[in-house]
Design a protein around this motif. Structure first.
Motif, PDB file in Angstrom:
ATOM      1  N   HIS A  36       0.793  -1.229   0.000  1.00  0.00           N
ATOM      2  CA  HIS A  36       0.000   0.000   0.000  1.00  0.00           C
ATOM      3  C   HIS A  36       0.828   1.284   0.000  1.00  0.00           C
ATOM      4  CE1 HIS A  36      -3.596  -2.280   0.170  1.00  0.00           C
ATOM      5  NE2 HIS A  36      -4.350  -1.255   0.461  1.00  0.00           N
ATOM      6  N   VAL A  37       2.101   1.162  -0.305  1.00  0.00           N
ATOM      7  CA  VAL A  37       2.948   2.345  -0.463  1.00  0.00           C
ATOM      8  C   VAL A  37       2.535   3.060  -1.744  1.00  0.00           C
ATOM      9  CG1 VAL A  37       5.301   3.197  -0.702  1.00  0.00           C
ATOM     10  CG2 VAL A  37       4.845   1.145   0.666  1.00  0.00           C
ATOM     11  N   THR A  38       2.399   4.394  -1.674  1.00  0.00           N
ATOM     12  CA  THR A  38       2.169   5.198  -2.877  1.00  0.00           C
ATOM     13  C   THR A  38       3.514   5.773  -3.315  1.00  0.00           C
ATOM     14  OG1 THR A  38      -0.023   5.824  -2.063  1.00  0.00           O
ATOM     15  CG2 THR A  38       0.875   7.118  -3.875  1.00  0.00           C
ATOM     16  N   ARG A  39       3.830   5.608  -4.597  1.00  0.00           N
ATOM     17  CA  ARG A  39       5.086   6.115  -5.137  1.00  0.00           C
ATOM     18  C   ARG A  39       4.786   7.118  -6.254  1.00  0.00           C
ATOM     19  NH1 ARG A  39       5.997   0.578  -3.835  1.00  0.00           N
ATOM     20  NH2 ARG A  39       7.911   0.264  -2.626  1.00  0.00           N
ATOM     21  N   TYR A  40       5.680   8.086  -6.438  1.00  0.00           N
ATOM     22  CA  TYR A  40       5.466   9.063  -7.502  1.00  0.00           C
ATOM     23  C   TYR A  40       5.548   8.373  -8.859  1.00  0.00           C
ATOM     24  CZ  TYR A  40       5.777  12.816  -4.081  1.00  0.00           C
ATOM     25  OH  TYR A  40       5.541  13.646  -3.007  1.00  0.00           O
ATOM     26  N   ALA A  41       4.539   8.624  -9.685  1.00  0.00           N
ATOM     27  CA  ALA A  41       4.465   7.983 -11.006  1.00  0.00           C
ATOM     28  C   ALA A  41       5.418   8.612 -12.008  1.00  0.00           C
ATOM     29  CB  ALA A  41       3.030   8.068 -11.532  1.00  0.00           C
ATOM     30  N   ALA A  42       5.879   9.828 -11.720  1.00  0.00           N
ATOM     31  CA  ALA A  42       6.774  10.546 -12.630  1.00  0.00           C
ATOM     32  C   ALA A  42       7.614  11.529 -11.827  1.00  0.00           C
ATOM     33  CB  ALA A  42       5.971  11.283 -13.700  1.00  0.00           C
ATOM     34  N   SER A  43       8.699  11.964 -12.421  1.00  0.00           N
ATOM     35  CA  SER A  43       9.534  12.997 -11.806  1.00  0.00           C
ATOM     36  C   SER A  43       8.995  14.372 -12.191  1.00  0.00           C
ATOM     37  CB  SER A  43      10.985  12.867 -12.284  1.00  0.00           C
ATOM     38  OG  SER A  43      11.524  11.610 -11.939  1.00  0.00           O
ATOM     39  N   GLY A  44       9.140  15.341 -11.287  1.00  0.00           N
ATOM     40  CA  GLY A  44       8.671  16.681 -11.597  1.00  0.00           C
ATOM     41  C   GLY A  44       8.521  17.538 -10.355  1.00  0.00           C
ATOM     42  N   THR A  45       7.701  18.572 -10.465  1.00  0.00           N
ATOM     43  CA  THR A  45       7.466  19.506  -9.367  1.00  0.00           C
ATOM     44  C   THR A  45       6.011  19.410  -8.924  1.00  0.00           C
ATOM     45  OG1 THR A  45       9.087  21.034 -10.317  1.00  0.00           O
ATOM     46  CG2 THR A  45       7.586  21.929  -8.656  1.00  0.00           C
ATOM     47  N   VAL A  46       5.796  19.332  -7.613  1.00  0.00           N
ATOM     48  CA  VAL A  46       4.435  19.290  -7.079  1.00  0.00           C
ATOM     49  C   VAL A  46       3.832  20.688  -7.194  1.00  0.00           C
ATOM     50  CG1 VAL A  46       2.991  18.840  -5.055  1.00  0.00           C
ATOM     51  CG2 VAL A  46       5.049  17.453  -5.457  1.00  0.00           C
ATOM     52  N   THR A  47       2.774  20.809  -7.974  1.00  0.00           N
ATOM     53  CA  THR A  47       2.127  22.121  -8.160  1.00  0.00           C
ATOM     54  C   THR A  47       0.822  22.240  -7.377  1.00  0.00           C
ATOM     55  OG1 THR A  47       1.047  21.306 -10.182  1.00  0.00           O
ATOM     56  CG2 THR A  47       3.137  22.474 -10.442  1.00  0.00           C
ATOM     57  N   TYR A  48       0.318  21.109  -6.867  1.00  0.00           N
ATOM     58  CA  TYR A  48      -0.964  21.130  -6.148  1.00  0.00           C
ATOM     59  C   TYR A  48      -1.018  19.911  -5.241  1.00  0.00           C
ATOM     60  CZ  TYR A  48      -6.120  21.302  -5.562  1.00  0.00           C
ATOM     61  OH  TYR A  48      -7.402  21.367  -5.072  1.00  0.00           O
ATOM     62  N   SER A  49      -1.442  20.117  -3.997  1.00  0.00           N
ATOM     63  CA  SER A  49      -1.589  19.008  -3.058  1.00  0.00           C
ATOM     64  C   SER A  49      -2.667  19.384  -2.049  1.00  0.00           C
ATOM     65  CB  SER A  49      -0.258  18.731  -2.337  1.00  0.00           C
ATOM     66  OG  SER A  49      -0.387  17.643  -1.436  1.00  0.00           O
ATOM     67  N   LYS A  50      -3.780  18.643  -2.064  1.00  0.00           N
ATOM     68  CA  LYS A  50      -4.897  19.013  -1.203  1.00  0.00           C
ATOM     69  C   LYS A  50      -5.614  17.785  -0.651  1.00  0.00           C
ATOM     70  CE  LYS A  50      -8.923  22.077  -0.932  1.00  0.00           C
ATOM     71  NZ  LYS A  50      -9.763  23.074  -1.639  1.00  0.00           N
ATOM     72  N   TYR A  51      -5.972  17.850   0.625  1.00  0.00           N
ATOM     73  CA  TYR A  51      -6.714  16.779   1.297  1.00  0.00           C
ATOM     74  C   TYR A  51      -8.196  17.118   1.330  1.00  0.00           C
ATOM     75  CZ  TYR A  51      -8.744  14.144   5.161  1.00  0.00           C
ATOM     76  OH  TYR A  51      -9.569  13.360   5.936  1.00  0.00           O
ATOM     77  N   HIS A  52      -9.044  16.114   1.090  1.00  0.00           N
ATOM     78  CA  HIS A  52     -10.495  16.294   1.132  1.00  0.00           C
ATOM     79  C   HIS A  52     -11.105  15.265   2.087  1.00  0.00           C
ATOM     80  CE1 HIS A  52     -10.418  18.786  -2.568  1.00  0.00           C
ATOM     81  NE2 HIS A  52      -9.478  17.938  -2.952  1.00  0.00           N
ATOM     82  N   PRO A  53     -11.767  15.684   3.145  1.00  0.00           N
ATOM     83  CA  PRO A  53     -12.511  14.713   3.963  1.00  0.00           C
ATOM     84  C   PRO A  53     -13.697  14.203   3.157  1.00  0.00           C
ATOM     85  CG  PRO A  53     -13.017  16.943   4.657  1.00  0.00           C
ATOM     86  CD  PRO A  53     -11.929  17.062   3.628  1.00  0.00           C
ATOM     87  N   GLY A  54     -14.220  13.036   3.538  1.00  0.00           N
ATOM     88  CA  GLY A  54     -15.352  12.517   2.772  1.00  0.00           C
ATOM     89  C   GLY A  54     -15.871  11.201   3.305  1.00  0.00           C
ATOM     90  N   LYS A  55     -16.593  10.495   2.448  1.00  0.00           N
ATOM     91  CA  LYS A  55     -17.227   9.235   2.821  1.00  0.00           C
ATOM     92  C   LYS A  55     -16.236   8.077   2.713  1.00  0.00           C
ATOM     93  CE  LYS A  55     -21.717  10.819   1.021  1.00  0.00           C
ATOM     94  NZ  LYS A  55     -22.809  10.545   0.039  1.00  0.00           N
ATOM     95  N   TYR A  56     -16.746   6.864   2.971  1.00  0.00           N
ATOM     96  CA  TYR A  56     -15.930   5.654   2.863  1.00  0.00           C
ATOM     97  C   TYR A  56     -16.682   4.606   2.046  1.00  0.00           C
ATOM     98  CZ  TYR A  56     -13.139   7.897   6.442  1.00  0.00           C
ATOM     99  OH  TYR A  56     -12.369   8.792   7.129  1.00  0.00           O
ATOM    100  N   LEU A  57     -17.103   5.012   0.833  1.00  0.00           N
ATOM    101  CA  LEU A  57     -17.721   4.060  -0.078  1.00  0.00           C
ATOM    102  C   LEU A  57     -16.676   3.019  -0.483  1.00  0.00           C
ATOM    103  CD1 LEU A  57     -19.504   6.631  -2.433  1.00  0.00           C
ATOM    104  CD2 LEU A  57     -20.563   5.352  -0.564  1.00  0.00           C
ATOM    105  N   VAL A  58     -17.135   1.851  -0.915  1.00  0.00           N
ATOM    106  CA  VAL A  58     -16.174   0.857  -1.405  1.00  0.00           C
ATOM    107  C   VAL A  58     -15.354   1.494  -2.523  1.00  0.00           C
ATOM    108  CG1 VAL A  58     -17.472  -1.202  -0.754  1.00  0.00           C
ATOM    109  CG2 VAL A  58     -17.952  -0.089  -2.934  1.00  0.00           C
ATOM    110  N   ALA A  59     -14.067   1.167  -2.577  1.00  0.00           N
ATOM    111  CA  ALA A  59     -13.125   1.895  -3.435  1.00  0.00           C
ATOM    112  C   ALA A  59     -13.447   1.777  -4.921  1.00  0.00           C
ATOM    113  CB  ALA A  59     -11.699   1.407  -3.171  1.00  0.00           C
ATOM    114  N   TRP A  60     -14.161   0.709  -5.334  1.00  0.00           N
ATOM    115  CA  TRP A  60     -14.474   0.580  -6.764  1.00  0.00           C
ATOM    116  C   TRP A  60     -15.775   1.281  -7.149  1.00  0.00           C
ATOM    117  CZ3 TRP A  60     -14.182  -3.661  -3.422  1.00  0.00           C
ATOM    118  CH2 TRP A  60     -15.388  -4.225  -3.050  1.00  0.00           C
TER     119      TRP A  60
END
Length: 221
Positions: free
Chosen positions: A103-127
C-alpha cells in the motif's frame, strides 16, 4: 522491510500478540482452544506485517513513461471531466488495492508538485464510481518535463481510514520515490493528458514503480 507508517501498529500488535500467547498458555486449559487462540493471534500479526511491507524497488527514472504509483488491479480506463484542478477532460486510469497488496504510494513521474490538497469525505467501497469525488481523498498534481501536468488521487475505501500524503507544493520529486501510504483497502486514480498512450488494460495487475501505465504518443512520420 516495513513502512514507517506501520511502526506503531506493528509494535502494539506484537505486544498484544505476545500477551495473548502468554495468557493462553497459562490460563486456557482446553488444549484445542488454547492452540486455536494462539494460531489466530499469530495470523493477525502476520497479516499486519504483510500489509505494511515496503519492498525496495530501485528504478532508473524515465521522463518518457508514467509508472504505476501503487500495486493493484486496473479497474477504470476512461475519459473524464476533471472539475477540481484541470477543469477539463483527462484520461483516468484507476488502480484498486486489496488489503493483500503493498500500500505504499510512489510518484508515477519525476517533476514539481504544483498542487496538493486533502479532502474529507465518505468511505464508499473503493471501486464505487462516486468514490473518486465523494470519499476521503487527496489530490496531487505534478508538472513533468514531457507530459506537462499529471494528477493522481489517493482514495480511501470502506476499510481505509487514513491516507498519508507526503507531497508538498513546490517540492521536486523523483519517479519511484515514496509519496505516501493508504492504510487498508483503497484506490488511486491517475489523471493523465488525453494525448498519451495508455499501456495497460482493464483487469491487468500492476506493480508500483515497475509497470508502465502510459507513454508519450509517438508522432507520425
Amino acid at each position: 522491510m516495513f513502512h514507517k507508517e506501520g511502526q506503531k501498529i506493528i509494535i502494539v500488535t506484537f505486544l498484544i500478540v505476545v500477551a495473548i500467547l502468554f495468557s493462553a498458555q497459562h490460563f486456557i486449559n482446553i488444549e484445542w482452544l488454547r492452540i486455536a487462540v494462539q494460531i489466530a493471534a499469530l495470523i493477525v500479526l502476520i497479516l499486519i506485517l504483510q500489509f505494511f511491507r515496503n519492498p525496495k524497488r530501485p528504478i532508473t527514472p524515465s521522463f518518457n513513461e508514467i509508472l504505476a504509483p501503487v500495486d493493484g488491479k486496473v479497474v477504470v480506463i476512461e475519459e473524464v471531466e476533471e472539475p477540481e484542478y484541470f477543469k477539463g477532460k483527462r484520461r483516468q486510469v484507476s488502480i484498486f488495492m486489496s488489503p493483500l497488496n503493498v500500500h505504499v504510494t510512489r510518484y508515477a513521474a519525476s517533476g514539481t508538485v504544483t498542487y496538493s490538497k486533502y479532502h474529507p469525505g465518505k468511505y464508499l467501497v473503493a471501486w464505487h464510481p462516486k468514490s473518486s469525488t465523494e470519499n476521503e481523498r487527496t489530490t496531487v498534481v505534478l508538472h513533468t518535463p514531457k507530459f506537462g501536468e499529471i494528477g493522481y488521487r489517493q482514495i480511501a475505501g470502506a476499510l481505509a481510514r487514513r491516507i498519508v500524503n507526503y507531497a508538498e507544493e513546490g517540492e521536486q520529486v523523483t519517479q519511484g520515490q515514496d509519496a505516501g501510504f493508504i492504510k487498508f483497502g483503497s484506490r488511486v486514480d491517475l489523471l493523465l493528458p488525453l494525448d498519451c498512450d495508455i499501456a495497460v488494460k482493464l483487469g491487468q495487475k500492476v506493480v508500483g514503480a515497475k509497470t508502465c501505465i502510459a507513454a508519450l504518443r509517438k508522432k507520425d512520420d
